[in-house]
Motif scaffolding. Sequence first.
Motif, PDB file in Angstrom:
ATOM      1  N   PHE A  90       0.824  -1.211   0.000  1.00 30.25           N
ATOM      2  CA  PHE A  90       0.000   0.000   0.000  1.00 30.25           C
ATOM      3  C   PHE A  90       0.857   1.258   0.000  1.00 30.25           C
ATOM      4  N   TRP A  91       1.777   1.369   0.964  1.00 31.71           N
ATOM      5  CA  TRP A  91       2.534   2.616   1.088  1.00 31.71           C
ATOM      6  C   TRP A  91       3.527   2.795  -0.055  1.00 31.71           C
ATOM      7  N   ASP A  92       4.070   1.716  -0.588  1.00 37.13           N
ATOM      8  CA  ASP A  92       4.963   1.856  -1.735  1.00 37.13           C
ATOM      9  C   ASP A  92       4.197   2.407  -2.940  1.00 37.13           C
ATOM     10  N   SER A  93       2.963   1.948  -3.143  1.00 38.13           N
ATOM     11  CA  SER A  93       2.146   2.477  -4.234  1.00 38.13           C
ATOM     12  C   SER A  93       1.753   3.920  -3.966  1.00 38.13           C
ATOM     13  N   ALA A  94       1.348   4.203  -2.733  1.00 40.93           N
ATOM     14  CA  ALA A  94       0.953   5.568  -2.391  1.00 40.93           C
ATOM     15  C   ALA A  94       2.099   6.547  -2.623  1.00 40.93           C
ATOM     16  N   ALA A  95       3.312   6.173  -2.190  1.00 39.25           N
ATOM     17  CA  ALA A  95       4.468   7.058  -2.339  1.00 39.25           C
ATOM     18  C   ALA A  95       4.895   7.208  -3.794  1.00 39.25           C
ATOM     19  N   ALA A  96       4.677   6.171  -4.604  1.00 39.76           N
ATOM     20  CA  ALA A  96       5.008   6.265  -6.025  1.00 39.76           C
ATOM     21  C   ALA A  96       4.148   7.318  -6.721  1.00 39.76           C
ATOM     22  N   LEU A  97       2.912   7.489  -6.239  1.00 41.10           N
ATOM     23  CA  LEU A  97       1.997   8.466  -6.826  1.00 41.10           C
ATOM     24  C   LEU A  97       2.044   9.817  -6.127  1.00 41.10           C
ATOM     25  N   ASP A  98       2.402   9.799  -4.848  1.00 42.19           N
ATOM     26  CA  ASP A  98       2.376  11.005  -4.022  1.00 42.19           C
ATOM     27  C   ASP A  98       3.543  10.932  -3.039  1.00 42.19           C
ATOM     28  N   PRO A  99       4.677  11.542  -3.344  1.00 41.07           N
ATOM     29  CA  PRO A  99       5.851  11.446  -2.468  1.00 41.07           C
ATOM     30  C   PRO A  99       5.581  11.868  -1.029  1.00 41.07           C
ATOM     31  N   ARG A 100       4.585  12.720  -0.803  1.00 39.28           N
ATOM     32  CA  ARG A 100       4.271  13.141   0.563  1.00 39.28           C
ATOM     33  C   ARG A 100       3.759  11.983   1.412  1.00 39.28           C
TER      34      ARG A 100
ATOM     35  N   SER B 287      -8.829  12.523  -3.288  1.00 37.18           N
ATOM     36  CA  SER B 287      -9.942  12.774  -4.207  1.00 37.18           C
ATOM     37  C   SER B 287     -10.366  11.458  -4.842  1.00 37.18           C
ATOM     38  N   GLN B 288     -11.509  11.459  -5.514  1.00 37.00           N
ATOM     39  CA  GLN B 288     -11.946  10.237  -6.192  1.00 37.00           C
ATOM     40  C   GLN B 288     -10.909   9.807  -7.229  1.00 37.00           C
ATOM     41  N   ALA B 289     -10.360  10.777  -7.949  1.00 35.43           N
ATOM     42  CA  ALA B 289      -9.337  10.444  -8.954  1.00 35.43           C
ATOM     43  C   ALA B 289      -8.096   9.871  -8.286  1.00 35.43           C
ATOM     44  N   GLY B 290      -7.725  10.416  -7.122  1.00 35.71           N
ATOM     45  CA  GLY B 290      -6.569   9.910  -6.401  1.00 35.71           C
ATOM     46  C   GLY B 290      -6.778   8.492  -5.908  1.00 35.71           C
ATOM     47  N   ARG B 291      -7.984   8.200  -5.421  1.00 36.67           N
ATOM     48  CA  ARG B 291      -8.276   6.834  -4.966  1.00 36.67           C
ATOM     49  C   ARG B 291      -8.229   5.852  -6.123  1.00 36.67           C
TER      50      ARG B 291
ATOM     51  N   PHE C 268      -8.998  -7.526  -0.860  1.00 37.34           N
ATOM     52  CA  PHE C 268      -7.833  -6.805  -0.347  1.00 37.34           C
ATOM     53  C   PHE C 268      -8.120  -5.317  -0.188  1.00 37.34           C
ATOM     54  N   TRP C 269      -8.758  -4.696  -1.180  1.00 31.08           N
ATOM     55  CA  TRP C 269      -8.870  -3.239  -1.257  1.00 31.08           C
ATOM     56  C   TRP C 269      -9.990  -2.649  -0.406  1.00 31.08           C
ATOM     57  N   MET C 270     -11.129  -3.300  -0.343  1.00 31.94           N
ATOM     58  CA  MET C 270     -12.289  -2.701   0.321  1.00 31.94           C
ATOM     59  C   MET C 270     -12.024  -2.322   1.785  1.00 31.94           C
ATOM     60  N   PRO C 271     -11.285  -3.113   2.571  1.00 28.94           N
ATOM     61  CA  PRO C 271     -11.016  -2.705   3.956  1.00 28.94           C
ATOM     62  C   PRO C 271     -10.249  -1.394   4.088  1.00 28.94           C
TER      63      PRO C 271
ATOM     64  N   ASP D 207      -5.573   1.468  -8.993  1.00 28.47           N
ATOM     65  CA  ASP D 207      -5.002   0.922 -10.230  1.00 28.47           C
ATOM     66  C   ASP D 207      -3.529   0.570 -10.044  1.00 28.47           C
ATOM     67  N   HIS D 208      -2.786   1.419  -9.325  1.00 28.94           N
ATOM     68  CA  HIS D 208      -1.362   1.148  -9.123  1.00 28.94           C
ATOM     69  C   HIS D 208      -1.177  -0.114  -8.284  1.00 28.94           C
ATOM     70  N   LEU D 209      -1.978  -0.255  -7.243  1.00 28.53           N
ATOM     71  CA  LEU D 209      -1.903  -1.464  -6.422  1.00 28.53           C
ATOM     72  C   LEU D 209      -2.263  -2.704  -7.233  1.00 28.53           C
ATOM     73  N   ARG D 210      -3.327  -2.612  -7.988  1.00 30.71           N
ATOM     74  CA  ARG D 210      -3.766  -3.764  -8.778  1.00 30.71           C
ATOM     75  C   ARG D 210      -2.671  -4.217  -9.736  1.00 30.71           C
ATOM     76  N   ALA D 211      -1.925  -3.256 -10.283  1.00 34.30           N
ATOM     77  CA  ALA D 211      -0.874  -3.583 -11.248  1.00 34.30           C
ATOM     78  C   ALA D 211       0.370  -4.155 -10.575  1.00 34.30           C
ATOM     79  N   ASN D 212       0.568  -3.860  -9.287  1.00 34.28           N
ATOM     80  CA  ASN D 212       1.822  -4.246  -8.637  1.00 34.28           C
ATOM     81  C   ASN D 212       1.699  -5.406  -7.662  1.00 34.28           C
ATOM     82  N   LEU D 213       0.498  -5.751  -7.261  1.00 35.99           N
ATOM     83  CA  LEU D 213       0.319  -6.891  -6.370  1.00 35.99           C
ATOM     84  C   LEU D 213       0.588  -8.195  -7.109  1.00 35.99           C
ATOM     85  N   SER D 214       1.079  -9.175  -6.395  1.00 30.72           N
ATOM     86  CA  SER D 214       1.329 -10.496  -6.962  1.00 30.72           C
ATOM     87  C   SER D 214       0.053 -11.328  -6.834  1.00 30.72           C
TER      88      SER D 214
END
Length: 261
Positions: A149-159, A225-229, A206-209, A234-241
């Motif tokens: 989760f946090w690796d994907s979040a940081a890839a999109l938003d360094p903050r 925002s909705q776009a951010g979510r 995985f995602w709904m919780p 999408d980033h998580l879906r692409a990177n999860l095994s």
Amino acid sequence: MSDPWLDGQPYEYFMGRWSRLVASAFLRWLSPASGLRWLDVGCGTGALSEAILAHAAPAAVLAVDPSDAFIAYASHRLADTRVICRVGDALNLPDDAQAMQVAASGLALNFFPEPVAALRSMRRAVQPDGIVALYVWDYADGMEMLRYFWDSAAALDPRARTLDEGVRFPICRPDALRQVCVEAELHHVEVAGIEVSQTFTDFADFWMPFLGGQGPAPAYVAGLSQAGRLALEDHLRANLSVQTDGSLHLVARAWAVRAVA
């Protein structure tokens, strides 16, 4: 950062499946005697107290948490005459939190503002030579659900990196845990890794919780925002095994401590 702990049900939906697994594994590792009086500090929704009842045959359990909502949830969940649930925190324990034989804390020490002072308070709550024990997630390397989760979040938003528990909580590593225990004047400190695993049926499982708003990661999602979510999803879906049947098998490691007061 102020983490939201306002509703037990969404937090249970988010973390409960993991909390129950690791609490049971922790009790098996700790292998305590039966008939002891327990203090559960930062009890949350009650996973550790539930495991104590199931695996340790306690004489009594006093479960304490600063969240009114979590105490209400735990009180309803732990319908056992041996358990008392009270609002309080590690530095402001109830008056009857004394002469305990075990003071324990599950997945909470890193959220205490003063972890060394909290451990000293737990030490004072137990009898001489009583047990102080705890466990925390290995946020930096071993809790795969949050690491993805946090690796994907940081890839999109360094903050987002500054909100990552792996960055926020450096005590969630073996050497740092041992050091805070030594500073709290605990003795015979033993640190061990505990691993549990979980299979999610599909990405939605995985995602709904993460959409419940309780805890650091869900709170971050709630602020997007909705776009951010959608971008994060999408980033998580692409990177999860993902397995061939669409399921996801993830591992979580916690670091556990057993010490003598």
